[in-house]
Scaffold this motif. Structure first.
Motif, short mmCIF file in Angstrom:
data_model
loop_
_atom_site.label_atom_id
_atom_site.label_comp_id
_atom_site.label_asym_id
_atom_site.label_seq_id
_atom_site.Cartn_x
_atom_site.Cartn_y
_atom_site.Cartn_z
N ASN A 61 0.76 -1.30 -0.01
CA ASN A 61 0.02 -0.01 -0.13
C ASN A 61 0.96 1.25 -0.29
OD1 ASN A 61 -3.00 1.02 0.38
ND2 ASN A 61 -1.70 2.18 2.26
N ALA A 62 1.84 1.36 0.85
CA ALA A 62 2.68 2.49 0.89
C ALA A 62 3.57 2.54 -0.19
CB ALA A 62 3.68 2.53 2.32
N LEU A 63 4.15 1.36 -0.96
CA LEU A 63 5.06 1.26 -1.90
C LEU A 63 4.21 1.92 -3.13
CD1 LEU A 63 7.79 0.96 -3.12
CD2 LEU A 63 6.85 -1.40 -3.84
N VAL A 64 2.91 1.28 -3.34
CA VAL A 64 2.15 1.96 -4.53
C VAL A 64 1.72 3.60 -4.44
CG1 VAL A 64 -0.04 1.81 -5.67
CG2 VAL A 64 1.29 -0.19 -5.07
N LYS A 65 1.82 4.01 -3.19
CA LYS A 65 1.23 5.59 -3.05
C LYS A 65 2.55 6.19 -3.58
CE LYS A 65 -0.86 6.71 0.69
NZ LYS A 65 -1.09 7.01 1.95
N ARG A 66 3.65 5.75 -3.01
CA ARG A 66 4.98 6.52 -3.30
C ARG A 66 5.10 6.51 -4.97
NH1 ARG A 66 6.87 10.16 -1.04
NH2 ARG A 66 6.84 9.12 1.12
N ARG A 70 5.53 9.68 -7.45
CA ARG A 70 6.69 9.80 -8.30
C ARG A 70 6.29 9.96 -9.93
NH1 ARG A 70 12.20 6.58 -7.01
NH2 ARG A 70 12.36 7.33 -4.87
N HIS A 71 5.14 9.00 -10.28
CA HIS A 71 5.02 8.88 -11.49
C HIS A 71 3.42 9.17 -11.69
CE1 HIS A 71 9.15 7.58 -12.32
NE2 HIS A 71 8.94 6.76 -11.39
N PRO A 72 2.85 10.33 -11.74
CA PRO A 72 1.51 10.32 -11.81
C PRO A 72 0.65 9.80 -12.83
CG PRO A 72 2.51 12.55 -11.33
CD PRO A 72 3.62 11.65 -11.84
N SER A 73 1.31 9.52 -14.15
CA SER A 73 0.63 8.71 -15.01
C SER A 73 0.71 7.34 -15.07
CB SER A 73 1.19 9.40 -16.44
OG SER A 73 2.51 9.37 -16.51
N ILE A 74 1.27 6.87 -14.24
CA ILE A 74 1.62 5.23 -14.12
C ILE A 74 0.26 4.58 -13.75
CG2 ILE A 74 1.95 4.81 -11.81
CD1 ILE A 74 4.34 3.36 -12.48
N ALA A 75 0.33 3.31 -14.39
CA ALA A 75 -1.02 2.50 -14.17
C ALA A 75 -0.46 1.30 -13.51
CB ALA A 75 -1.46 1.99 -15.38
N ILE A 76 -0.66 0.70 -12.16
CA ILE A 76 -0.09 -0.27 -11.44
C ILE A 76 -1.14 -1.31 -11.24
CG2 ILE A 76 0.89 -0.82 -9.14
CD1 ILE A 76 1.93 2.15 -9.05
N GLY A 77 -0.96 -2.57 -11.29
CA GLY A 77 -1.50 -3.61 -11.10
C GLY A 77 -1.21 -4.31 -9.72
N GLY A 242 11.01 5.10 4.23
CA GLY A 242 11.83 3.77 3.68
C GLY A 242 11.16 3.48 2.32
N MET A 243 9.99 4.18 1.85
CA MET A 243 9.59 3.76 0.52
C MET A 243 10.30 4.26 -0.78
SD MET A 243 7.12 1.84 1.11
CE MET A 243 7.86 1.50 2.81
N ASP A 244 10.97 5.49 -0.48
CA ASP A 244 11.90 6.15 -1.42
C ASP A 244 13.02 5.23 -1.76
OD1 ASP A 244 10.47 8.37 -2.67
OD2 ASP A 244 10.89 9.29 -0.57
N LEU A 245 13.61 4.69 -0.61
CA LEU A 245 14.83 3.86 -1.22
C LEU A 245 14.49 2.29 -1.60
CD1 LEU A 245 17.83 3.50 -0.63
CD2 LEU A 245 17.36 2.66 1.87
N LEU A 246 13.37 2.16 -1.07
CA LEU A 246 13.10 0.86 -1.55
C LEU A 246 12.32 0.84 -3.18
CD1 LEU A 246 11.93 -2.09 -1.57
CD2 LEU A 246 9.87 -1.48 -0.47
N LEU A 247 11.91 2.04 -3.50
CA LEU A 247 11.55 2.10 -4.90
C LEU A 247 12.60 2.34 -5.81
CD1 LEU A 247 9.53 2.39 -7.07
CD2 LEU A 247 8.91 4.88 -6.03
N ASP A 248 13.70 3.11 -5.17
CA ASP A 248 14.98 3.21 -5.87
C ASP A 248 15.76 1.94 -6.19
OD1 ASP A 248 14.81 5.84 -5.78
OD2 ASP A 248 16.05 6.12 -4.01
N GLN A 249 15.80 1.10 -5.08
CA GLN A 249 16.26 -0.42 -5.49
C GLN A 249 15.54 -1.34 -6.52
OE1 GLN A 249 19.33 -1.30 -4.41
NE2 GLN A 249 19.68 0.71 -3.32
N ILE A 250 14.23 -1.15 -6.40
CA ILE A 250 13.43 -1.87 -7.27
C ILE A 250 13.80 -1.42 -8.70
CG2 ILE A 250 11.08 -2.11 -8.23
CD1 ILE A 250 10.15 -2.10 -4.91
#
Length: 326
Positions: A61-66, A70-77, A242-250
């Motif tokens: 939930n937190a990762l998807v919000k981040r 970062r990318h307002p036009s993204i579409a996430i499943g 920690g979501m920014d760092l996790l997203l960076d690593q992904i």
């Protein structure tokens, strides 16, 4: 407009209906998968697994919000694999409750799926649903497993990037090293890092990586000799820390596997896993037919009398099937 065309244009209601047909094992569902498969193969699939109680759903939930920030036009499943209801056979929807912040966002498609008895944390429909979401233009696709702990190495067979989530206070500081859990991790997350014992979990994971970690082929880049060593990230998902760092690593891991050719190899492994599931399902259906035959019951009677061994019964059943087919 056909259901396939609606899905390809991003119609979420059409996608939901199609997935239901697949989960119910309808002929139309199989035909939809066949058509949509030709339009898949682009999405980054991220597996989120780990010990039950580590906070995986809250983390997603937190990762998807981040990600959306970062990318307002993204579409996430998001595929949230829940325990199976003993009454309906469906998902208990616990993950959907914990993802209420993202479930209502039109840029996010969340689907809860039941394990339906699968011991690896997934069910047989997951690979098909991933490709359907992919064809619908969802990228990335996050797959959160049910939280069965040691049995969840199966996720690594369908994901490009596998995130293993640990947390302090779960009664087992070396859970990650069991049954290949550590080996499948591309990224290690210690969630609930504000709780006592979090630093000890980090230290334990670091020690395991230093003493017993040997990079597999998918974590090596033969072109430059570099290897991918799973980073250890501390997070507090409830606070979105920690979501920014996790997203960076992904995103860094995605770049790594694209650069060293592992993206294609992981895609091949995903497809091979799907083929194996489909073949096993077909063989299982054939076995159900075999058990209805007179030959089967005659051989079973001989087995019960200890006149034939199990392997001999199987040999005779195969011969009987071959004779019938010819």
């Amino acid at each position: 407009m056909t259901l396939v065309k609606q899905i390809l244009t991003g119609d979420r209601l059409a996608l939901a209906r199609a997935i239901t047909r697949v989960e119910n094992d309808q002929d139309e569902g199989r035909r939809l998968v066949d058509q949509l498969f030709l339009h898949s193969g682009k999405a980054h699939v991220i597996g989120i697994t780990g010990t039950s109680g580590a906070g995986k759903s809250t983390l997603v939930n937190a990762l998807v919000k981040r990600w959306l920030s970062r990318h307002p036009s993204i579409a996430i499943g998001v595929i949230a694999v829940d325990p199976t209801s003993p009454f309906t056979g469906g998902a208990l929807l616990g993950d959907r409750v914990r993802m209420k912040d993202i479930a209502g966002d039109i840029r996010v498609f969340v689907r809860s799926m039941a394990t339906r008895g699968a011991l690896g944390g997934l069910n047989r429909s997951v690979p098909a649903v991933i490709h359907m979401m992919d064809a619908a233009g969802l990228d990335p696709i996050l797959v959160e497993t049910v939280g069965a702990g040691q049995s969840e190495v199966e996720i690594a067979q369908v994901a490009h990037t596998t995130v293993v989530v640990e947390a302090p206070g779960l009664g087992d500081d070396v859970q990650a090293i069991k049954a290949g859990i550590l080996e499948i991790a591309d990224i290690l997350v210690v969630n609930k890092a504000d709780k006592p014992g979090a630093d000890l979990v980090v230290q334990s994971l670091q020690a395991m990586l230093e003493l017993g970690y040997s990079p597999s082929d998918d974590k090596l880049d033969s072109s430059n000799g570099q290897s991918w060593k799973p980073p250890i990230i501390k997070t507090v998902a409830t606070e979105e820390d920690g979501m920014d760092l996790l997203l960076d690593q992904i995103e860094k891991h995605r770049q790594f596997i694209c650069a060293n050719g592992q993206w294609q190899k992981k895609d091949q492994r995903r497809l091979e896993t799907w083929l194996e599931l489909l073949y096993s399902e077909r063989i299982g259906a054939q076995w159900q037919n075999v058990t209805k035959s007179n030959t089967y019951h005659e051989l079973l009677a001989s087995l019960l009398l200890r006149q034939l061994s199990p392997s001999k019964v199987i040999e005779d059943l195969i011969k009987a099937e071959e004779k019938t087919a010819s």
